[in-house]
Design a protein around this motif. Structure first.
Motif, PDB file in Angstrom:
ATOM      1  N   UNK A 150     -29.421  14.984 -12.553  1.00  0.00           N
ATOM      2  CA  UNK A 150     -30.446  14.386 -13.405  1.00  0.00           C
ATOM      3  C   UNK A 150     -29.846  13.876 -14.717  1.00  0.00           C
ATOM      4  N   UNK A 151     -28.912  14.617 -15.268  1.00  0.00           N
ATOM      5  CA  UNK A 151     -28.240  14.167 -16.497  1.00  0.00           C
ATOM      6  C   UNK A 151     -27.464  12.882 -16.232  1.00  0.00           C
ATOM      7  N   UNK A 152     -26.783  12.817 -15.101  1.00  0.00           N
ATOM      8  CA  UNK A 152     -26.037  11.603 -14.752  1.00  0.00           C
ATOM      9  C   UNK A 152     -26.990  10.419 -14.553  1.00  0.00           C
ATOM     10  N   UNK A 153     -28.124  10.649 -13.941  1.00  0.00           N
ATOM     11  CA  UNK A 153     -29.100   9.569 -13.764  1.00  0.00           C
ATOM     12  C   UNK A 153     -29.639   9.115 -15.116  1.00  0.00           C
ATOM     13  N   UNK A 154     -29.830  10.046 -16.047  1.00  0.00           N
ATOM     14  CA  UNK A 154     -30.301   9.682 -17.378  1.00  0.00           C
ATOM     15  C   UNK A 154     -29.249   8.815 -18.082  1.00  0.00           C
TER      16      UNK A 154
ATOM     17  N   UNK B 278     -19.900   6.498 -13.268  1.00  0.00           N
ATOM     18  CA  UNK B 278     -21.077   7.326 -13.012  1.00  0.00           C
ATOM     19  C   UNK B 278     -20.787   8.340 -11.914  1.00  0.00           C
ATOM     20  N   UNK B 279     -20.095   7.911 -10.876  1.00  0.00           N
ATOM     21  CA  UNK B 279     -19.731   8.834  -9.792  1.00  0.00           C
ATOM     22  C   UNK B 279     -18.835   9.954 -10.305  1.00  0.00           C
ATOM     23  N   UNK B 280     -17.846   9.596 -11.122  1.00  0.00           N
ATOM     24  CA  UNK B 280     -16.957  10.604 -11.690  1.00  0.00           C
ATOM     25  C   UNK B 280     -17.718  11.544 -12.631  1.00  0.00           C
ATOM     26  N   UNK B 281     -18.644  10.985 -13.405  1.00  0.00           N
ATOM     27  CA  UNK B 281     -19.441  11.806 -14.317  1.00  0.00           C
ATOM     28  C   UNK B 281     -20.280  12.817 -13.538  1.00  0.00           C
ATOM     29  N   UNK B 282     -20.849  12.383 -12.411  1.00  0.00           N
ATOM     30  CA  UNK B 282     -21.634  13.322 -11.587  1.00  0.00           C
ATOM     31  C   UNK B 282     -20.766  14.477 -11.116  1.00  0.00           C
TER      32      UNK B 282
ATOM     33  N   UNK C  32     -17.904  15.583 -12.404  1.00  0.00           N
ATOM     34  CA  UNK C  32     -17.482  16.401 -13.535  1.00  0.00           C
ATOM     35  C   UNK C  32     -18.631  17.282 -14.018  1.00  0.00           C
ATOM     36  N   UNK C  33     -19.833  16.730 -14.109  1.00  0.00           N
ATOM     37  CA  UNK C  33     -20.988  17.526 -14.543  1.00  0.00           C
ATOM     38  C   UNK C  33     -21.282  18.654 -13.560  1.00  0.00           C
ATOM     39  N   UNK C  34     -21.187  18.376 -12.270  1.00  0.00           N
ATOM     40  CA  UNK C  34     -21.429  19.415 -11.268  1.00  0.00           C
ATOM     41  C   UNK C  34     -20.346  20.482 -11.347  1.00  0.00           C
ATOM     42  N   UNK C  35     -19.093  20.072 -11.541  1.00  0.00           N
ATOM     43  CA  UNK C  35     -18.005  21.051 -11.662  1.00  0.00           C
ATOM     44  C   UNK C  35     -18.182  21.912 -12.908  1.00  0.00           C
TER      45      UNK C  35
END
Length: 86
Positions: A49-53, A65-69, A71-74
């Motif tokens: 959700x943070x990545x979508x925001x 965006x894919x990398x951010x998702x 990294x955020x999940x990790x």
């Protein structure tokens, strides 16, 4: 109003609420599933959700965006793991 016509933040909020309801329904009558449901929500739903925001705010797009998702999940997984070790 169709889902696609809703503003981005509303869609993200609805998705989070939907995931919360689904995970809550799975935990009814199965208290042992509560930690797993919390992990799924905090490690996968919230970072996504943070990545979508960030995508809606045009801060990230494409491969970033894919990398951010990821990294955020990790990061969320590490925080969850450290929190469990307390």
């Amino acid at each position: 109003m169709k889902y696609q016509q809703l503003p981005g933040p509303v869609r993200i909020s609805l998705a989070i609420i939907l995931w919360s309801i689904i995970l809550w329904l799975f935990t009814l009558g199965h208290p042992g599933f509560v930690p797993v449901a919390r992990m799924i929500f905090l490690v996968f739903v919230v970072p996504y959700a943070i990545a979508e925001w960030l995508k809606i705010k045009n801060l990230l797009s494409g491969k970033k965006l894919d990398y951010a998702r990821v990294v955020l999940i990790m990061c969320a997984a590490v925080i969850w793991w450290l929190w469990l070790k307390k």
